[in-house]
Design an enzyme around this catalytic site. Structure first.
Site, PDB file in Angstrom:
ATOM      1  N   CYS A  58     -49.725 -26.992 -57.187  1.00 37.85           N
ATOM      2  CA  CYS A  58     -48.345 -26.681 -57.132  1.00 37.85           C
ATOM      3  C   CYS A  58     -47.890 -25.332 -56.382  1.00 37.85           C
ATOM      4  O   CYS A  58     -46.805 -25.825 -55.710  1.00 37.85           O
ATOM      5  CB  CYS A  58     -47.190 -26.868 -58.297  1.00 37.85           C
ATOM      6  SG  CYS A  58     -48.017 -26.018 -59.832  1.00 37.85           S
ATOM      7  N   GLY A 113     -41.770 -36.168 -63.795  1.00 35.36           N
ATOM      8  CA  GLY A 113     -40.444 -35.047 -64.266  1.00 35.36           C
ATOM      9  C   GLY A 113     -39.156 -35.332 -65.202  1.00 35.36           C
ATOM     10  O   GLY A 113     -38.358 -34.707 -66.489  1.00 35.36           O
ATOM     11  N   GLY A 160     -45.883 -31.633 -64.131  1.00 34.93           N
ATOM     12  CA  GLY A 160     -46.576 -33.061 -63.622  1.00 34.93           C
ATOM     13  C   GLY A 160     -45.466 -32.838 -61.838  1.00 34.93           C
ATOM     14  O   GLY A 160     -45.531 -31.926 -62.115  1.00 34.93           O
ATOM     15  N   SER A 161     -45.486 -34.286 -61.445  1.00 35.79           N
ATOM     16  CA  SER A 161     -45.091 -34.606 -60.373  1.00 35.79           C
ATOM     17  C   SER A 161     -43.750 -34.458 -60.591  1.00 35.79           C
ATOM     18  O   SER A 161     -42.609 -34.639 -62.397  1.00 35.79           O
ATOM     19  CB  SER A 161     -45.687 -35.793 -59.872  1.00 35.79           C
ATOM     20  OG  SER A 161     -44.919 -37.535 -60.857  1.00 35.79           O
ATOM     21  N   LYS A 163     -50.757 -34.006 -75.489  1.00 36.52           N
ATOM     22  CA  LYS A 163     -51.062 -35.220 -74.215  1.00 36.52           C
ATOM     23  C   LYS A 163     -51.937 -35.000 -73.035  1.00 36.52           C
ATOM     24  O   LYS A 163     -51.344 -34.093 -72.704  1.00 36.52           O
ATOM     25  CB  LYS A 163     -50.040 -36.074 -73.907  1.00 36.52           C
ATOM     26  CG  LYS A 163     -50.857 -36.944 -73.689  1.00 36.52           C
ATOM     27  CD  LYS A 163     -49.753 -37.755 -72.437  1.00 36.52           C
ATOM     28  CE  LYS A 163     -50.697 -38.280 -71.357  1.00 36.52           C
ATOM     29  NZ  LYS A 163     -51.798 -38.000 -70.375  1.00 36.52           N
ATOM     30  N   GLU A 184     -41.980 -28.231 -65.157  1.00 31.17           N
ATOM     31  CA  GLU A 184     -42.731 -27.460 -64.233  1.00 31.17           C
ATOM     32  C   GLU A 184     -43.629 -28.664 -63.462  1.00 31.17           C
ATOM     33  O   GLU A 184     -44.010 -28.700 -63.176  1.00 31.17           O
ATOM     34  CB  GLU A 184     -44.178 -26.549 -65.279  1.00 31.17           C
ATOM     35  CG  GLU A 184     -44.624 -25.566 -63.953  1.00 31.17           C
ATOM     36  CD  GLU A 184     -42.555 -24.939 -63.867  1.00 31.17           C
ATOM     37  OE1 GLU A 184     -42.514 -24.743 -62.233  1.00 31.17           O
ATOM     38  OE2 GLU A 184     -42.405 -24.075 -64.477  1.00 31.17           O
ATOM     39  N   GLU A 201     -44.674 -32.988 -50.339  1.00 28.83           N
ATOM     40  CA  GLU A 201     -46.130 -32.721 -51.494  1.00 28.83           C
ATOM     41  C   GLU A 201     -47.452 -33.658 -51.709  1.00 28.83           C
ATOM     42  O   GLU A 201     -46.975 -35.190 -51.448  1.00 28.83           O
ATOM     43  CB  GLU A 201     -45.555 -31.944 -52.708  1.00 28.83           C
ATOM     44  CG  GLU A 201     -46.743 -31.847 -53.568  1.00 28.83           C
ATOM     45  CD  GLU A 201     -46.627 -31.225 -55.053  1.00 28.83           C
ATOM     46  OE1 GLU A 201     -45.587 -32.314 -55.427  1.00 28.83           O
ATOM     47  OE2 GLU A 201     -46.415 -30.257 -55.551  1.00 28.83           O
TER      48      GLU A 201
HETATM   49  C1  UN1 Z   1     -50.362 -25.241 -60.849  1.00 33.34           C
HETATM   50  O1  UN1 Z   1     -50.674 -25.074 -59.500  1.00 33.34           O
HETATM   51  O2  UN1 Z   1     -49.841 -26.281 -61.023  1.00 33.34           O
HETATM   52  O3  UN1 Z   1     -50.880 -19.157 -59.027  1.00 33.34           O
HETATM   53  C2  UN1 Z   1     -50.124 -24.212 -61.386  1.00 33.34           C
HETATM   54  C3  UN1 Z   1     -51.711 -19.911 -59.119  1.00 33.34           C
HETATM   55  C4  UN1 Z   1     -52.256 -20.693 -61.117  1.00 33.34           C
HETATM   56  C5  UN1 Z   1     -51.848 -21.416 -61.383  1.00 33.34           C
HETATM   57  C6  UN1 Z   1     -50.938 -22.592 -60.477  1.00 33.34           C
HETATM   58  N1  UN1 Z   1     -52.292 -19.536 -60.951  1.00 33.34           N
HETATM   59  O4  UN1 Z   1     -51.985 -20.319 -57.908  1.00 33.34           O
END
Ligand code: UN1
Length: 518
Positions: A302, A251, A246-247, A193, A268, A404
């Site tokens: 992230c 999560g 996701g957040s 999804k 993650e 964040e």
């Molecule tokens: C993310 O922001 O969820 O290292 C992944 C990085 C990218 C991946 C980010 N290769 O910023």
């Protein structure tokens, strides 16, 4: 990562959608509409008049059908030798390579990031696909000596089973590929999804799998909202594993649903990543790193460098150069090659980021050194644009330094020493990525060792992870798994330990045959 939803219109079949391209779910090797009859419009965040297409707003019944298809396909796929599975993935990599430019344009149009970054996202999917394909001829287990004579011990990887993958909008092709390709090479079947804001890039990825010859039912795509599709995937009794990016809040909901039935759950999630800039740093290089780390992908990573912890001896110099550079950044439609910073994803994101502007200035009492405004006039009127923003005089406990924001906003925090800087870097609920700028190898390695994160950079920003190294973080960022690298295989396979006794007689383990001492 921030959880937000595009301001999307729910449409019914009766509405006139003549000009709008219609996309479907992919279930059991067929492209099918949702049983719900509802659709989600996918609009360009740089210009919301531009409708990219309508995608199924799927129902729980669609998820159930996709899971049934994944179940039906599982035995044949797991029994296909891994090198054969890998050949199909390799072909998918070649198709992605062939159509990279189109996927890149599609991604910029639906997600907003500038073309160069969208191209990087597609390339990351290509790299990940080739890398996973290479694993088809490895998927290494191991042998080890047994305790007894004429006995052999070894370990092999076996597929986990049916996997549910829930992916975010900020890396709409790369992150789905991080999960999908390793899952497939390990012999699992999948229901995926994508985020409701960016279904087209995942649609393109699945099309490539179809063309490459991934058998029907091995990969199933169900688009829609988290509350329906995501929730059903998370709680489906037949899905043995859920992999979510996701957040942190969402999560946790996924994890609860998995705990109910003891499903494997790989999460993650968020980050609040710091760059430490020491007094011996190459300041110009550090400024370039900070600009890229904070404002690349409009700060919607992230791994974004949302905290800059700067030694007081270079604080003024660094801050003024950073502010100067941030002011120069051109904000606009990512499809325009002159643009540095694209829009943010949707209206909810604008509102959230603008709330943090207010919190930073008025609640926290930080100095708004540049930016801070939504851009709403002229070319910006139909999109979600926010000025690259720098807060200075930030203290570690301020909300803008703790939470964040997931937008083009960064905070400069003064510090007096390396150890204090490390303490500040570690003083948040997340632990994804950290970095240091210094010319001193002792300081660099000390900081590397003492920061409690999954990723660390020396003389580089907190972003830019490569697919053959493990990706993930500590604390609120994850639950102990790592994607990418060969470590991802530990998510998508089960270990089986095998003992072979070729002595021809009963040899008993855990029986003390040793003579008593003395
Ligand atoms: C993310 O922001 O969820 O290292 C992944 C990085 C990218 C991946 C980010 N290769 O910023």
């Amino acid at each position: 990562m921030a959880q937000a939803k595009k301001a999307l219109t729910r449409q019914t079949r009766s509405q006139n959608t003549k000009q709008t391209q219609t996309y479907k779910n992919y279930i059991g090797g067929e492209w099918v509409p949702s049983r719900s009859g509802d659709w989600i419009e996918n609009r360009n965040p740089a210009d919301t008049r531009d409708v990219i297409g309508r995608f199924p707003a799927s129902s729980e019944a669609d998820v159930d059908a996709a899971v049934a298809a994944a179940a039906a396909a599982f035995d044949a796929w797991r029994l296909t030798p891994a090198p054969r599975r890998a050949e199909i993935l390799f072909r998918a990599g070649e198709i992605l390579m062939r159509d990279k430019d189109k996927y890149t344009r599609d991604m910029t149009r639906e997600m907003g990031k500038v073309l160069k970054e969208a191209g990087g996202d597609v390339q990351e999917a290509i790299d990940c696909t080739y890398y996973a394909a290479g694993e088809g001829r490895r998927l290494h287990g191991f042998t080890t000596p047994a305790e007894m004579p004429d006995k052999f011990a070894m370990c092999v990887r076996q597929p986990v089973g049916l996997c549910g993958l829930i992916t975010p909008w900020n890396f709409p092709m790369a992150i789905p590929s991080w999960k999908l390709m390793p899952a497939l090479v390990c012999g699992n079947t999948v229901v995926i999804k994508p985020a409701e804001d960016t279904p087209l890039s995942t649609h393109n990825l699945i099309k490539a799998c179809e063309e490459a010859g991934v058998p029907p039912g091995v990969v199933n795509l169900v688009t829609g909202y988290g509350e329906t599709v995501g929730a059903r995937i998370s709680s489906h009794p037949s899905l043995r594993l859920i992999s979510f990016t996701g957040s942190t809040e969402t999560g946790r909901t996924v994890a609860y649903a998995c705990a109910e039935r003891n499903a494997i759950c790989s999460l993650e999630m968020g980050g609040k990543n710091a760059i430490i800039i020491m007094d011996d740093a190459d300041v110009d290089n550090a400024v370039e790193g900070a600009v890229w780390g904070a404002f690349g992908t409009s700060g919607q990573r992230c791994t974004a460098s949302s905290r800059l912890i700067v030694h007081k001896k270079v604080y003024k110099k660094f801050s003024s150069k950073l502010i100067e550079r941030a002011k120069q950044l051109r904000v606009g439609n990512g499809a325009d090659s002159a643009v540095d910073v694209g829009p943010v994803i949707n209206r909810d994101a604008v509102e959230k980021i603008m709330r943090y502007m207010d919190i930073g200035e008025n609640e926290d009492g930080a100095t708004l050194a540049c930016g801070g405004k939504q851009l709403t006039k002229g070319d910006y009127v139909h999109g979600y644009f926010i000025e690259p923003t720098v807060f200075t005089d930030v203290t570690p406990d301020m909300r803008i330094a703790q939470e964040e924001i997931f937008g083009p906003v960064t905070s400069v925090i003064p510090t007096k020493s390396l150890d204090e800087a490390i303490e500040i870097a570690n003083g948040v609920r997340y632990g994804l990525s950290a970095a240091i700028y210094t010319q001193d190898v002792n300081r660099a390695f000390h900081a590397m060792n003492e920061t409690y994160t999954g990723i660390f950079y020396i003389n580089s920003a907190t972003i830019g992870a490569e697919v053959h190294l493990p990706f993930g973080g500590t604390k609120g960022t994850g639950n102990g798994h790592r994607e990418a690298g060969t470590q991802v295989l530990d998510i998508f396979s089960e270990w089986k330990s095998i003992y072979v006794d070729y002595s021809g007689k009963l040899q008993r383990a855990q029986i003390d045959n040793k003579k008593a001492i003395g």
